[in-house]
Design a protein around this motif. Sequence first.
Motif, PDB file in Angstrom:
ATOM      1  N   LEU A 145     -34.654  31.844  -6.275  1.00  0.00           N
ATOM      2  CA  LEU A 145     -34.068  31.363  -5.024  1.00  0.00           C
ATOM      3  C   LEU A 145     -32.572  31.114  -5.186  1.00  0.00           C
ATOM      4  CD1 LEU A 145     -36.762  28.814  -3.797  1.00  0.00           C
ATOM      5  CD2 LEU A 145     -36.195  31.017  -2.788  1.00  0.00           C
ATOM      6  N   LYS A 146     -31.851  31.332  -4.109  1.00  0.00           N
ATOM      7  CA  LYS A 146     -30.402  31.112  -4.090  1.00  0.00           C
ATOM      8  C   LYS A 146     -30.059  30.253  -2.877  1.00  0.00           C
ATOM      9  CE  LYS A 146     -29.366  35.578  -6.194  1.00  0.00           C
ATOM     10  NZ  LYS A 146     -30.708  35.886  -6.538  1.00  0.00           N
ATOM     11  N   VAL A 147     -28.897  29.629  -2.918  1.00  0.00           N
ATOM     12  CA  VAL A 147     -28.416  28.847  -1.789  1.00  0.00           C
ATOM     13  C   VAL A 147     -28.311  29.769  -0.579  1.00  0.00           C
ATOM     14  CG1 VAL A 147     -26.473  27.503  -0.905  1.00  0.00           C
ATOM     15  CG2 VAL A 147     -27.214  27.212  -3.268  1.00  0.00           C
ATOM     16  N   ASN A 148     -28.686  29.272   0.581  1.00  0.00           N
ATOM     17  CA  ASN A 148     -28.714  29.961   1.876  1.00  0.00           C
ATOM     18  C   ASN A 148     -29.905  30.899   2.050  1.00  0.00           C
ATOM     19  OD1 ASN A 148     -26.414  28.660   2.850  1.00  0.00           O
ATOM     20  ND2 ASN A 148     -25.079  30.176   1.876  1.00  0.00           N
ATOM     21  N   ASP A 149     -30.842  30.937   1.099  1.00  0.00           N
ATOM     22  CA  ASP A 149     -32.073  31.708   1.293  1.00  0.00           C
ATOM     23  C   ASP A 149     -32.910  31.024   2.365  1.00  0.00           C
ATOM     24  OD1 ASP A 149     -31.557  33.660  -0.555  1.00  0.00           O
ATOM     25  OD2 ASP A 149     -32.955  32.901  -2.075  1.00  0.00           O
ATOM     26  N   LYS A 150     -33.466  31.820   3.270  1.00  0.00           N
ATOM     27  CA  LYS A 150     -34.382  31.292   4.281  1.00  0.00           C
ATOM     28  C   LYS A 150     -35.780  31.322   3.696  1.00  0.00           C
ATOM     29  CE  LYS A 150     -31.570  32.591   8.182  1.00  0.00           C
ATOM     30  NZ  LYS A 150     -31.444  33.343   9.409  1.00  0.00           N
ATOM     31  N   ILE A 151     -36.460  30.177   3.782  1.00  0.00           N
ATOM     32  CA  ILE A 151     -37.793  30.058   3.195  1.00  0.00           C
ATOM     33  C   ILE A 151     -38.748  29.437   4.202  1.00  0.00           C
ATOM     34  CG2 ILE A 151     -36.940  29.849   0.818  1.00  0.00           C
ATOM     35  CD1 ILE A 151     -37.480  26.820   1.039  1.00  0.00           C
ATOM     36  N   VAL A 152     -40.016  29.573   3.914  1.00  0.00           N
ATOM     37  CA  VAL A 152     -41.078  28.885   4.644  1.00  0.00           C
ATOM     38  C   VAL A 152     -41.706  27.936   3.637  1.00  0.00           C
ATOM     39  CG1 VAL A 152     -43.307  29.132   5.778  1.00  0.00           C
ATOM     40  CG2 VAL A 152     -41.494  30.780   6.230  1.00  0.00           C
ATOM     41  N   ILE A 153     -41.849  26.682   4.027  1.00  0.00           N
ATOM     42  CA  ILE A 153     -42.413  25.678   3.129  1.00  0.00           C
ATOM     43  C   ILE A 153     -43.587  24.994   3.816  1.00  0.00           C
ATOM     44  CG2 ILE A 153     -40.705  23.975   3.903  1.00  0.00           C
ATOM     45  CD1 ILE A 153     -40.940  22.680   1.119  1.00  0.00           C
ATOM     46  N   ARG A 154     -44.578  24.647   3.020  1.00  0.00           N
ATOM     47  CA  ARG A 154     -45.683  23.791   3.458  1.00  0.00           C
ATOM     48  C   ARG A 154     -45.788  22.664   2.440  1.00  0.00           C
ATOM     49  NH1 ARG A 154     -50.392  28.184   3.939  1.00  0.00           N
ATOM     50  NH2 ARG A 154     -49.299  29.658   5.258  1.00  0.00           N
ATOM     51  N   SER A 155     -46.098  21.486   2.942  1.00  0.00           N
ATOM     52  CA  SER A 155     -46.198  20.330   2.060  1.00  0.00           C
ATOM     53  C   SER A 155     -47.355  19.447   2.501  1.00  0.00           C
ATOM     54  CB  SER A 155     -44.887  19.536   2.096  1.00  0.00           C
ATOM     55  OG  SER A 155     -44.972  18.406   1.274  1.00  0.00           O
ATOM     56  N   HIS A 156     -48.032  18.855   1.521  1.00  0.00           N
ATOM     57  CA  HIS A 156     -49.121  17.921   1.815  1.00  0.00           C
ATOM     58  C   HIS A 156     -48.628  16.487   1.944  1.00  0.00           C
ATOM     59  CE1 HIS A 156     -51.991  21.041   0.308  1.00  0.00           C
ATOM     60  NE2 HIS A 156     -52.652  20.576   1.338  1.00  0.00           N
ATOM     61  N   SER A 157     -47.418  16.205   1.429  1.00  0.00           N
ATOM     62  CA  SER A 157     -46.975  14.818   1.457  1.00  0.00           C
ATOM     63  C   SER A 157     -45.464  14.706   1.552  1.00  0.00           C
ATOM     64  CB  SER A 157     -47.457  14.074   0.208  1.00  0.00           C
ATOM     65  OG  SER A 157     -46.841  14.622  -0.939  1.00  0.00           O
ATOM     66  N   ALA A 158     -45.033  13.579   2.103  1.00  0.00           N
ATOM     67  CA  ALA A 158     -43.615  13.251   2.203  1.00  0.00           C
ATOM     68  C   ALA A 158     -43.459  11.779   1.867  1.00  0.00           C
ATOM     69  CB  ALA A 158     -43.097  13.531   3.609  1.00  0.00           C
ATOM     70  N   GLY A 159     -42.335  11.445   1.240  1.00  0.00           N
ATOM     71  CA  GLY A 159     -42.120  10.052   0.860  1.00  0.00           C
ATOM     72  C   GLY A 159     -40.643   9.717   0.852  1.00  0.00           C
ATOM     73  N   TYR A 160     -40.350   8.469   0.499  1.00  0.00           N
ATOM     74  CA  TYR A 160     -38.984   7.971   0.477  1.00  0.00           C
ATOM     75  C   TYR A 160     -38.660   7.487  -0.928  1.00  0.00           C
ATOM     76  CZ  TYR A 160     -40.397   7.475   5.359  1.00  0.00           C
ATOM     77  OH  TYR A 160     -40.901   7.692   6.605  1.00  0.00           O
TER      78      TYR A 160
END
Length: 191
Positions: A145-160
């Motif tokens: 991966l490189k900066v400015n690459d367009k990606i699709v992401i899926r995630s099961h969790s998010a936190g702080y």
Amino acid sequence: MNKVIYALMLPLVVVSGLVFANRAIKNETAYQPASRPFSAAGKNAHRDDLKKWEASPDGIRYKKWEASPDGKKAHASADQIRAHIKDFSNMEGVVTALSHPSGSLGGFGMMIKINGDEYIVNFWPERSDQSFMMFNNEFQQLNSLKVNDKIVIRSHSAGYSGKSPHVILSGDYIARDNKVIFKREVRKGGC
């Protein structure tokens, strides 16, 4: 000859039946579900623990961060993607950095922008007993991966983190140009 085999098999069947029956009786007596999932004492104990934590230095620091502009921004960013996290659905993003922001701790990760908000994406090995070589092979395609690459992401969790305006996403699935780059295998059998 058949009578001898039957004579030997009969006690074996009877004994194994008794062993399994005894095991089932022990399991039935050991497991006694409560009529209510949470008792009043359990709720009060949880509230007491929460109040103790909020009074601790870490709790005070977190509450201050939560009320700060950074905390409010992080909560707004999390609200924006909450439905995607819950449904484990695709989120389109752009890679903005290939490392964490300065001062943050964590393993391998990157920064991505989704709908104008930046997020930290963390990648951790699935099992702690993996060797370093397996860890590198697991994430080898992410290094493309490189900066400015367009990606699709899926995630099961998010936190702080409690000190950054960025929400931290678990990197569970990454695709670029309709090609899967990384996919974490979901654990089978519970925790």
